[in-house]
Design an enzyme around this catalytic site. Structure first.
Site, PDB file in Angstrom:
ATOM      1  N   HIS A  83       0.798  -1.223   0.000  1.00  0.00           N
ATOM      2  CA  HIS A  83       0.000   0.000   0.000  1.00  0.00           C
ATOM      3  C   HIS A  83       0.840   1.288   0.000  1.00  0.00           C
ATOM      4  O   HIS A  83       0.800   2.057  -0.942  1.00  0.00           O
ATOM      5  CB  HIS A  83      -0.889   0.028   1.251  1.00  0.00           C
ATOM      6  CG  HIS A  83      -1.756  -1.180   1.440  1.00  0.00           C
ATOM      7  ND1 HIS A  83      -2.871  -1.467   0.677  1.00  0.00           N
ATOM      8  CD2 HIS A  83      -1.678  -2.185   2.357  1.00  0.00           C
ATOM      9  CE1 HIS A  83      -3.429  -2.581   1.106  1.00  0.00           C
ATOM     10  NE2 HIS A  83      -2.735  -3.041   2.122  1.00  0.00           N
TER      11      HIS A  83
HETATM   12  O1  RIB Z   1      -5.191   0.040   4.518  1.00  0.00           O
HETATM   13  C1  RIB Z   1      -3.785   0.025   4.390  1.00  0.00           C
HETATM   14  C2  RIB Z   1      -3.170   1.119   5.207  1.00  0.00           C
HETATM   15  O2  RIB Z   1      -3.452   0.913   6.598  1.00  0.00           O
HETATM   16  C3  RIB Z   1      -1.635   1.138   5.110  1.00  0.00           C
HETATM   17  O3  RIB Z   1      -1.169   2.448   5.297  1.00  0.00           O
HETATM   18  C4  RIB Z   1      -1.214   0.281   6.259  1.00  0.00           C
HETATM   19  O4  RIB Z   1       0.117   0.587   6.711  1.00  0.00           O
HETATM   20  C5  RIB Z   1      -2.224   0.677   7.300  1.00  0.00           C
HETATM   21  O5  RIB Z   1      -1.769   1.889   7.906  1.00  0.00           O
END
Ligand code: RIB
Ligand code: CA
Length: 312
Positions: A242
């Site tokens: 992500h």
């Molecule tokens: O949904 C994914 C996000 O939530 C990413 O930033 C992960 O590190 C969590 O913070």
């Protein structure tokens, strides 16, 4: 040569935050990391802060200051994700305790003072719940004039939720903060689950990292081996990377396809709480407040990560 973009990274490390921090530290020709601000999210603040300090050491970036931020969301109680990231928030590799410590100033005060005194507008990368940035905007609304762009990992528009059926984790943890940031008027770019789900760390994509044979290569491989469990158990081919999408966008935006729209956050309680909704047609006279990434060239993305991580 492109000019170096000054950035602040607000983060809740977190395995994918780790990849984002390492990618930023490995890209000094494009990015000048002014500072790191930590926030409660994946795990409580003490642990996200300890992880940021340990990652700074792993990247051999001792000169980059780290500031502790907010311990809890603006309104909601804190919800964390040890079920994904482990008790430490960075389970997998055996990283040593941090060498250096945090700065004295609170992250919110650092954001306000740094943005007010910056020689040029600063890009703020938000990789976790947006509590710190929202608090800075509330405390000093003038700082929105000094932010070049918010680049945010968060939300989901056609990909469903990852903590509830409708909401993505960062927004769900602090939807009120997300509302403040999306309504700030600052140029904003969003990396939602729609693109991060296209960037799953499959065995073939991470093979180059596995073969680096360096401290960073070993650490990030061990991070992925641990953190993929939850997503693989839910049908993914690997952990969706992500947060590094935010940094990759700053380095090479051409690997993304974006669409402008009006992004709103559902604050109602119940099933839609923390859901992000994009109005693409804006017939009610609304104006767009964000560019939303909907496609990514995943091969170029993982190629960039492997190329830059080889430099450590
Ligand atoms: O949904 C994914 C996000 O939530 C990413 O930033 C992960 O590190 C969590 O913070
Ligand atoms: Ca994060």
């Amino acid at each position: 040569m492109t000019s170096r973009r000054p950035i602040i990274i607000d983060t809740d490390p977190g395995h994918d935050d780790a990849f984002a921090l390492l990618l930023a530290f490995a890209s000094p020709l494009e990015l000048e990391v002014l500072g790191i601000t930590t926030v409660a999210g994946n795990v409580p603040l003490d642990k996200t802060t300890n992880n940021a300090l340990r990652l700074r050491d792993l990247a051999a970036a001792p000169g980059v200051p780290v500031y502790r931020g907010c311990e809890r969301p603006l309104v909601n109680r804190l919800v964390t994700a040890e079920y994904v990231h482990g008790e430490s928030g960075l389970d997998g590799p055996d990283l040593p305790p941090p060498v250096g410590g945090v700065e004295k100033a609170h992250a919110v005060d650092y954001l306000v003072e740094t943005l007010r005194s910056a020689a040029e507008p600063v890009t703020v990368c938000i990789l976790g719940p947006m509590t710190n940035v929202a608090m800075a905007i509330i405390k000093a609304p003038d700082i929105t004039e000094s932010v070049a762009e918010f680049v945010i990992m968060g939300g989901s528009f056609h990909a469903g939720g990852n903590i509830t059926p409708t909401a993505e984790f960062n927004i769900f943890v602090d939807p009120h903060a997300a509302h403040v940031v999306f309504e700030s008027g600052v140029p904003t770019t969003v990396m939602p689950l729609d693109v991060t789900h296209q960037a799953q760390a499959t065995p073939s994509r991470i093979a180059p990292l596995r073969s680096l044979g360096t401290a960073v290569g070993t650490a990030v491989t061990e991070m992925l081996q641990f953190v993929e469990r939850f997503d693989v158990a839910h049908g993914f081919e690997g952990f969706p990377l992500h947060d590094p999408t935010v940094i990759a966008y700053l380095i090479d935006p051409s690997m993304f396809e974006l669409r402008r729209g009006r992004v709103r956050v559902a604050l109602e309680s119940g099933l839609v709480h923390g859901m992000t909704v994009a109005d693409w047609i804006m017939r009610d006279g609304a104006s767009p407040n964000a560019a939303v990434a909907l496609q990514i060239d995943a091969d170029r993305y993982f190629g960039l990560i492997a190329e830059r991580f080889a430099a450590f």
